[in-house]
Motif scaffolding. Structure first.
Motif, PDB file in Angstrom:
ATOM      1  N   ALA A 145      67.734  90.934 -44.902  1.00  4.86           N
ATOM      2  CA  ALA A 145      67.954  92.009 -43.722  1.00  4.86           C
ATOM      3  C   ALA A 145      67.913  93.129 -44.146  1.00  4.86           C
ATOM      4  CB  ALA A 145      69.178  91.807 -43.079  1.00  4.86           C
ATOM      5  N   LEU A 146      68.572  93.545 -45.497  1.00  4.41           N
ATOM      6  CA  LEU A 146      68.435  94.756 -46.061  1.00  4.41           C
ATOM      7  C   LEU A 146      67.001  95.101 -46.384  1.00  4.41           C
ATOM      8  CD1 LEU A 146      71.651  94.696 -48.338  1.00  4.41           C
ATOM      9  CD2 LEU A 146      71.284  96.115 -46.317  1.00  4.41           C
ATOM     10  N   TRP A 147      66.293  94.152 -46.963  1.00  2.00           N
ATOM     11  CA  TRP A 147      64.891  94.290 -47.281  1.00  2.00           C
ATOM     12  C   TRP A 147      64.155  94.899 -46.187  1.00  2.00           C
ATOM     13  CZ3 TRP A 147      60.689  95.327 -49.982  1.00  2.00           C
ATOM     14  CH2 TRP A 147      59.405  94.898 -49.404  1.00  2.00           C
ATOM     15  N   LEU A 148      64.174  94.199 -44.653  1.00  2.00           N
ATOM     16  CA  LEU A 148      63.699  94.411 -43.669  1.00  2.00           C
ATOM     17  C   LEU A 148      63.957  95.892 -43.293  1.00  2.00           C
ATOM     18  CD1 LEU A 148      64.126  91.124 -41.792  1.00  2.00           C
ATOM     19  CD2 LEU A 148      61.968  91.934 -42.618  1.00  2.00           C
ATOM     20  N   LEU A 149      65.071  96.255 -43.406  1.00  2.00           N
ATOM     21  CA  LEU A 149      65.601  97.512 -42.699  1.00  2.00           C
ATOM     22  C   LEU A 149      65.089  98.626 -43.524  1.00  2.00           C
ATOM     23  CD1 LEU A 149      67.435  98.986 -40.730  1.00  2.00           C
ATOM     24  CD2 LEU A 149      69.272  99.003 -42.696  1.00  2.00           C
ATOM     25  N   VAL A 150      65.327  98.306 -45.025  1.00  2.00           N
ATOM     26  CA  VAL A 150      64.882  99.466 -45.917  1.00  2.00           C
ATOM     27  C   VAL A 150      63.278  99.698 -45.922  1.00  2.00           C
ATOM     28  CG1 VAL A 150      64.976 100.083 -48.431  1.00  2.00           C
ATOM     29  CG2 VAL A 150      66.850  99.235 -47.291  1.00  2.00           C
ATOM     30  N   PHE A 151      62.710  98.774 -46.212  1.00  2.00           N
ATOM     31  CA  PHE A 151      61.137  98.930 -46.125  1.00  2.00           C
ATOM     32  C   PHE A 151      60.571  99.556 -44.931  1.00  2.00           C
ATOM     33  CE2 PHE A 151      56.795  98.303 -45.729  1.00  2.00           C
ATOM     34  CZ  PHE A 151      56.248  98.655 -46.926  1.00  2.00           C
ATOM     35  N   THR A 152      61.094  98.872 -43.528  1.00  2.00           N
ATOM     36  CA  THR A 152      60.526  99.637 -42.318  1.00  2.00           C
ATOM     37  C   THR A 152      61.040 100.866 -42.361  1.00  2.00           C
ATOM     38  OG1 THR A 152      60.772  97.193 -41.518  1.00  2.00           O
ATOM     39  CG2 THR A 152      60.898  99.326 -39.893  1.00  2.00           C
ATOM     40  N   ASN A 153      62.278 101.404 -42.414  1.00  2.00           N
ATOM     41  CA  ASN A 153      62.357 102.882 -42.683  1.00  2.00           C
ATOM     42  C   ASN A 153      61.603 103.634 -43.642  1.00  2.00           C
ATOM     43  OD1 ASN A 153      64.586 103.662 -40.615  1.00  2.00           O
ATOM     44  ND2 ASN A 153      65.287 101.556 -41.076  1.00  2.00           N
ATOM     45  N   ALA A 154      61.424 102.846 -44.699  1.00  2.00           N
ATOM     46  CA  ALA A 154      60.614 103.829 -45.871  1.00  2.00           C
ATOM     47  C   ALA A 154      59.220 104.003 -45.494  1.00  2.00           C
ATOM     48  CB  ALA A 154      60.523 102.866 -47.184  1.00  2.00           C
TER      49      ALA A 154
END
Length: 238
Positions: A145-154
């Motif tokens: 979930a953190l990977w999805l959130l961080v990369f999408t926002n990056a």
């Protein structure tokens, strides 16, 4: 695997996605939803339409479905939670493009979507660590979930003109496809689908590199979510 047949299908898929994305981009350029210049971040001399992401994401959807229906190859990497998460991120970005919500509300929606997607199966089988593979459900769901959130926002934070964000993610998608084929030979069947992604971005960049159309949050979040999702279900070590 017949490489000649696969490459031919890929070339057709790439060309169709490029043409559709370019044509949809012409329509998006007529939109009244624009990125207006200001004295801070937006330094362009004139207002630029910013629904380019709608153009290339729609081209990906139409051409991707047509590719799967006509030649197969499996929509497996984008089934269920992966496709759902990508669509939610795209819609949140479109919401932001049309009428920006409070930043905390936007972040909360994306966090919930990432958590639900990871819980429903958008996660790797294990997470690597210096102490051995982690296979417990809780840490894998949280990490995914953190990977999805961080990369999408990056991808969204990096968005800008001249293909900075969208072009970079397109190159990363191509690299991911090559890595998947290197790990699992049967993944070559997914090559036409990855060329759909590349073709759609190329059609958009024809407008974008000339300063005529921006991807907007819909494009940056949508394409970022697509890469983030594929990265988790690619079969590569995470």
């Amino acid at each position: 695997m017949n490489w000649g047949y696969t490459l031919l299908n890929g070339a057709i898929a790439f060309s169709l996605a490029l043409i559709l994305s370019y044509l949809f981009g012409l329509i998006a350029r007529r939109s009244s939803i624009v990125d207006a210049p200001d004295e801070a971040r937006k330094q362009q001399p004139i207002a630029i339409p910013r629904l380019g992401g709608v153009a290339f994401m729609l081209a990906i959807l139409v051409t991707g479905l047509a590719t799967i229906m006509l030649i197969g190859g499996g929509f497996r990497p984008l089934s269920g939670p992966a496709l759902g998460f990508t669509i939610v991120c795209f819609l949140v970005g479109l919401w932001d493009d049309i009428k920006p919500p409070p930043a905390k509300v936007k972040l909360l929606v994306l966090l919930i979507a990432a958590g639900i997607a990871a819980y429903l199966g958008l996660r790797p089988a294990a997470l690597m660590s210096p102490f051995g593979d982690i296979t417990s459900l809780g840490p894998i769901v949280i990490g995914s979930a953190l990977w999805l959130l961080v990369f999408t926002n990056a991808a969204n934070f990096m968005d800008g003109s001249n293909g900075l964000s969208i072009g970079s993610v397109a190159v990363m998608l191509a690299g991911l496809c090559a890595a998947m084929i290197g790990v699992e030979q049967s993944a070559v069947s997914l090559l036409p689908l990855h060329l759909v992604f590349t073709g759609a971005v190329a059609g958009f960049l024809i407008h974008n590199l000339r300063g005529k159309l921006y991807a907007g949050d819909a494009g940056a979040l949508g394409l970022g979510a697509l890469f983030a999702s594929l990265g988790l279900v690619s079969g590569l070590e995470v």
